[in-house]
Design an enzyme around this catalytic site. Sequence first.
Site, mmCIF file in Angstrom:
data_model
loop_
_atom_site.group_PDB
_atom_site.id
_atom_site.type_symbol
_atom_site.label_atom_id
_atom_site.label_comp_id
_atom_site.label_asym_id
_atom_site.label_seq_id
_atom_site.Cartn_x
_atom_site.Cartn_y
_atom_site.Cartn_z
ATOM 1 N N SER A 152 8.650 -3.818 2.221
ATOM 2 C CA SER A 152 8.653 -5.100 1.496
ATOM 3 C C SER A 152 9.255 -6.192 2.369
ATOM 4 O O SER A 152 8.927 -7.368 2.238
ATOM 5 C CB SER A 152 9.478 -4.969 0.212
ATOM 6 O OG SER A 152 8.976 -3.906 -0.551
ATOM 7 N N GLN A 201 8.826 8.598 3.009
ATOM 8 C CA GLN A 201 9.616 9.147 4.122
ATOM 9 C C GLN A 201 10.084 8.074 5.107
ATOM 10 O O GLN A 201 10.800 8.390 6.041
ATOM 11 C CB GLN A 201 8.798 10.201 4.880
ATOM 12 C CG GLN A 201 8.620 11.469 4.088
ATOM 13 C CD GLN A 201 7.808 12.499 4.826
ATOM 14 O OE1 GLN A 201 7.061 12.157 5.743
ATOM 15 N NE2 GLN A 201 7.911 13.737 4.415
ATOM 16 N N GLU A 234 0.820 -1.230 0.000
ATOM 17 C CA GLU A 234 0.000 0.000 0.000
ATOM 18 C C GLU A 234 0.847 1.269 0.000
ATOM 19 O O GLU A 234 0.449 2.298 -0.543
ATOM 20 C CB GLU A 234 -0.903 0.019 1.246
ATOM 21 C CG GLU A 234 -2.169 -0.787 1.112
ATOM 22 C CD GLU A 234 -3.091 -0.289 0.007
ATOM 23 O OE1 GLU A 234 -3.187 0.921 -0.207
ATOM 24 O OE2 GLU A 234 -3.684 -1.143 -0.672
ATOM 25 N N GLY A 235 2.009 1.211 0.654
ATOM 26 C CA GLY A 235 2.886 2.390 0.695
ATOM 27 C C GLY A 235 3.312 2.783 -0.717
ATOM 28 O O GLY A 235 3.232 3.951 -1.100
ATOM 29 N N HIS A 236 3.730 1.797 -1.513
ATOM 30 C CA HIS A 236 4.111 2.084 -2.909
ATOM 31 C C HIS A 236 2.897 2.621 -3.675
ATOM 32 O O HIS A 236 3.017 3.568 -4.447
ATOM 33 C CB HIS A 236 4.572 0.802 -3.621
ATOM 34 C CG HIS A 236 5.853 0.232 -3.103
ATOM 35 N ND1 HIS A 236 5.924 -0.980 -2.460
ATOM 36 C CD2 HIS A 236 7.125 0.708 -3.136
ATOM 37 C CE1 HIS A 236 7.180 -1.241 -2.136
ATOM 38 N NE2 HIS A 236 7.930 -0.230 -2.515
#
Length: 281
Positions: free
Chosen positions: A187, A149, A35-37
């Site tokens: 990851s 970040q 989800e971060g990507h």
Amino acid sequence: MKIFNTKQEINAYLTSKKEGNKTIGFVPTMGALHEGHLSLIKKAIEKNDLVVVSIFVNPTQFDNQEDLIKYPKTIENDTKLLESVSCDVLFLPSVEEIYAENIASEKFDFDGLEHQMEGKFRTGHFDGVGTIVKTLFEIVTPNRAYFGQKDFQQLQIIKKMVRKNRLPVKIKGCPIFREADGLAMSSRNARLSKEHREAAPFIYKTLKKVKSKFGIENAVTVTEWVENQFKEHPLLELEYFTIADEKSLETIKNKESNKKNRAFIAVYAGEIRLIDNIRLK
Ligand code: PAF
């Protein structure tokens, strides 16, 4: 979504798009997307005509061969995720395509940013990051590039590289994405054992306490407190904790009201190394 494996093919395609005045947003990744990507890709979609994602597990930024070999590779799932968010282009080069016969880093001077924190524990890591990011920028020629970040030191180093080399790209830092229990998305989380995964949210819990303590205690006292918290923890091993100036990344001795401070942490959960950080007031 178009998928390119060679520099020549992607460069030809993107050059034709740029000639039509299309802006390019770029999200470089090492795959095992989460989800971060996807949040970075969504930001890129909002601001650019075309979004390019690269997936390349860059050998020169790994100081630990086992970590490189065991880095999660989930290309089928990654491709599905990229299609689900309407990514336009995936660049998926081989190691030979990027490095030919010479798998080595260029040497960079990031004005000392590279010697702090991660730089003390991961020899050559930021030369590897600088090498691949600069190479990818040359291939993709993005107008904007997006970085999380969570790797705050990496973000500052890439901004420095862009300024020093006058590269024509705007660097956008995006907030850390967290699991429901607070663990920063990474990851590498997929490689945690069940018990280490259950223990790992302790890292962010500690950072949140640091944030409130730092309002009333000094940096040295807070640092000692964190070190003691981890000494007592049966599953997590602290590699470093520091409160640093956001710009120089140097550990602070005293609070200065005109400077922005951030707490940074690296922890081993079994053999998996996790990093996190939090902005302090
Ligand atoms: O943050 C990462 O995933 C990597 O360091 C990057 C920026 C893709 C370079 O390999």
